[in-house]
Design a protein around this motif. Structure first.
Motif, PDB file in Angstrom:
ATOM      1  N   MET A  13       0.826  -1.206   0.000  1.00  0.00           N
ATOM      2  CA  MET A  13       0.000   0.000   0.000  1.00  0.00           C
ATOM      3  C   MET A  13       0.865   1.262   0.000  1.00  0.00           C
ATOM      4  O   MET A  13       0.553   2.243  -0.669  1.00  0.00           O
ATOM      5  N   ASP A  14       1.956   1.214   0.737  1.00  0.00           N
ATOM      6  CA  ASP A  14       2.856   2.370   0.745  1.00  0.00           C
ATOM      7  C   ASP A  14       3.412   2.633  -0.651  1.00  0.00           C
ATOM      8  O   ASP A  14       3.485   3.778  -1.102  1.00  0.00           O
ATOM      9  N   ALA A  15       3.787   1.574  -1.339  1.00  0.00           N
ATOM     10  CA  ALA A  15       4.332   1.720  -2.694  1.00  0.00           C
ATOM     11  C   ALA A  15       3.256   2.224  -3.652  1.00  0.00           C
ATOM     12  O   ALA A  15       3.526   3.060  -4.522  1.00  0.00           O
ATOM     13  N   ALA A  16       2.040   1.734  -3.508  1.00  0.00           N
ATOM     14  CA  ALA A  16       0.949   2.160  -4.389  1.00  0.00           C
ATOM     15  C   ALA A  16       0.622   3.631  -4.162  1.00  0.00           C
ATOM     16  O   ALA A  16       0.416   4.391  -5.119  1.00  0.00           O
ATOM     17  N   ILE A  17       0.585   4.049  -2.906  1.00  0.00           N
ATOM     18  CA  ILE A  17       0.296   5.450  -2.594  1.00  0.00           C
ATOM     19  C   ILE A  17       1.407   6.347  -3.122  1.00  0.00           C
ATOM     20  O   ILE A  17       1.154   7.412  -3.687  1.00  0.00           O
ATOM     21  N   SER A  18       2.648   5.919  -2.975  1.00  0.00           N
ATOM     22  CA  SER A  18       3.778   6.690  -3.486  1.00  0.00           C
ATOM     23  C   SER A  18       3.690   6.815  -5.006  1.00  0.00           C
ATOM     24  O   SER A  18       3.947   7.890  -5.575  1.00  0.00           O
ATOM     25  N   LEU A  19       3.320   5.739  -5.684  1.00  0.00           N
ATOM     26  CA  LEU A  19       3.180   5.756  -7.139  1.00  0.00           C
ATOM     27  C   LEU A  19       2.077   6.720  -7.561  1.00  0.00           C
ATOM     28  O   LEU A  19       2.254   7.523  -8.499  1.00  0.00           O
ATOM     29  N   ALA A  20       0.946   6.681  -6.869  1.00  0.00           N
ATOM     30  CA  ALA A  20      -0.162   7.578  -7.200  1.00  0.00           C
ATOM     31  C   ALA A  20       0.200   9.028  -6.911  1.00  0.00           C
ATOM     32  O   ALA A  20      -0.164   9.930  -7.673  1.00  0.00           O
ATOM     33  N   ASP A  21       0.912   9.267  -5.824  1.00  0.00           N
ATOM     34  CA  ASP A  21       1.341  10.632  -5.503  1.00  0.00           C
ATOM     35  C   ASP A  21       2.231  11.201  -6.600  1.00  0.00           C
ATOM     36  O   ASP A  21       2.140  12.383  -6.943  1.00  0.00           O
ATOM     37  N   HIS A  22       3.080  10.358  -7.166  1.00  0.00           N
ATOM     38  CA  HIS A  22       4.066  10.810  -8.152  1.00  0.00           C
ATOM     39  C   HIS A  22       3.495  10.854  -9.565  1.00  0.00           C
ATOM     40  O   HIS A  22       3.728  11.817 -10.314  1.00  0.00           O
ATOM     41  N   ASP A  23       2.735   9.830  -9.945  1.00  0.00           N
ATOM     42  CA  ASP A  23       2.303   9.699 -11.339  1.00  0.00           C
ATOM     43  C   ASP A  23       0.803   9.852 -11.553  1.00  0.00           C
ATOM     44  O   ASP A  23       0.347   9.905 -12.700  1.00  0.00           O
ATOM     45  N   GLY A  24       0.024   9.909 -10.486  1.00  0.00           N
ATOM     46  CA  GLY A  24      -1.421  10.050 -10.624  1.00  0.00           C
ATOM     47  C   GLY A  24      -2.149   8.727 -10.506  1.00  0.00           C
ATOM     48  O   GLY A  24      -1.556   7.648 -10.634  1.00  0.00           O
ATOM     49  N   LEU A  25      -3.451   8.816 -10.278  1.00  0.00           N
ATOM     50  CA  LEU A  25      -4.241   7.607 -10.052  1.00  0.00           C
ATOM     51  C   LEU A  25      -4.352   6.754 -11.310  1.00  0.00           C
ATOM     52  O   LEU A  25      -4.284   5.523 -11.236  1.00  0.00           O
ATOM     53  N   ASP A  26      -4.514   7.377 -12.472  1.00  0.00           N
ATOM     54  CA  ASP A  26      -4.659   6.603 -13.712  1.00  0.00           C
ATOM     55  C   ASP A  26      -3.428   5.752 -13.993  1.00  0.00           C
ATOM     56  O   ASP A  26      -3.527   4.672 -14.583  1.00  0.00           O
TER      57      ASP A  26
ATOM     58  N   ARG B  89      -7.474  -4.089  -9.617  1.00  0.00           N
ATOM     59  CA  ARG B  89      -7.042  -2.702  -9.431  1.00  0.00           C
ATOM     60  C   ARG B  89      -8.029  -1.942  -8.558  1.00  0.00           C
ATOM     61  O   ARG B  89      -7.628  -1.101  -7.750  1.00  0.00           O
ATOM     62  N   GLU B  90      -9.324  -2.220  -8.708  1.00  0.00           N
ATOM     63  CA  GLU B  90     -10.323  -1.554  -7.884  1.00  0.00           C
ATOM     64  C   GLU B  90     -10.123  -1.876  -6.406  1.00  0.00           C
ATOM     65  O   GLU B  90     -10.261  -1.009  -5.543  1.00  0.00           O
ATOM     66  N   GLU B  91      -9.801  -3.120  -6.123  1.00  0.00           N
ATOM     67  CA  GLU B  91      -9.516  -3.486  -4.735  1.00  0.00           C
ATOM     68  C   GLU B  91      -8.264  -2.772  -4.240  1.00  0.00           C
ATOM     69  O   GLU B  91      -8.199  -2.341  -3.077  1.00  0.00           O
ATOM     70  N   LEU B  92      -7.289  -2.615  -5.112  1.00  0.00           N
ATOM     71  CA  LEU B  92      -6.076  -1.887  -4.752  1.00  0.00           C
ATOM     72  C   LEU B  92      -6.419  -0.450  -4.341  1.00  0.00           C
ATOM     73  O   LEU B  92      -5.958   0.038  -3.302  1.00  0.00           O
TER      74      LEU B  92
END
Length: 208
Positions: free
Chosen positions: A1-14, A39-42
């Motif tokens: 989850m930390d990695a996913a949040i970091s990815l979304a913060d940097h590159d956006g949700l899409d 992905r929806e569960e993510l």
């Protein structure tokens, strides 16, 4: 989850896909699917992680101050992640974490003496404000920077939209960008004041 949040913060949700997350973690996408079904569960779990990170608010005698503090803390968490608003608005089912957060807001209102009737209507009135954001109904046109074009635009607005011109040219801070935090706090305070007045008046939605 930390990695996913970091990815979304940097590159956006899409851009936050199972494949991109797998690449960041150095595993295959199939390895992720052993733990997350889609992905929806993510995204659901990313939202849960943010909501779980909201600090506990201090309880004071005034239920409005307690609720305001809780919602403003939520606003701070959500606004720290540009993707969070879209993620929250596109969820289709409240998770136990989301239900727990909503329950905490209702508990504050019940502790303040609001009836179940008022709590029900209050939650509807809060709408997305309980998550710390609002959405503008329709963006307004931007004004041109060229002085001649600006004057021509204002002339049209004075003729067609006089109330808009009066508000934008005579209100305090006219011509300055709106303070989103101040506007949010104003609307929240106005809403909670209205609920308190109805509580004191013994308001009920009954037609009797």
């Amino acid at each position: 989850m930390d990695a996913a949040i970091s990815l979304a913060d940097h590159d956006g949700l899409d851009a936050t896909t199972m494949r991109r997350l797998a690449e960041r973690l150095g595993v295959t996408p199939m390895a992720l699917y052993k733990h997350i079904g889609s992905r929806e569960e993510l995204i659901d779990r990313m939202v849960d992680r943010l909501i779980e990170g909201i600090p506990a608010s201090e309880t004071v005698d005034d239920w409005r101050r307690t609720l305001t503090a809780r919602i403003l803390m939520t606003r701070a968490v959500v606004r720290a992640h540009p993707w969070a608003q879209d993620a929250i608005e596109t969820r289709t089912l409240a998770s136990p974490v989301i239900l727990g957060y909503m329950d905490s807001l209702m508990a504050i209102m019940f502790a303040g003496g609001l009836s179940a009737d008022l709590v029900h209507h209050g939650m509807h009135a809060l709408s997305t404000r309980m998550w710390g954001f609002t959405r503008e109904v329709m963006p307004t046109p931007s004004v041109p920077e060229d002085p001649a074009a600006l004057e021509a635009t204002l002339a049209v607005f004075r003729s067609d939209y006089p109330a808009i011109v009066r508000m934008t040219t005579t209100a305090p801070h006219a011509g300055a960008a709106c303070d989103d935090d101040a506007e949010f706090a104003f609307a929240l305070e106005l809403l909670l004041e209205g609920l308190e007045r109805r509580r004191l008046a013994g308001w009920t939605s009954s037609t009797d």
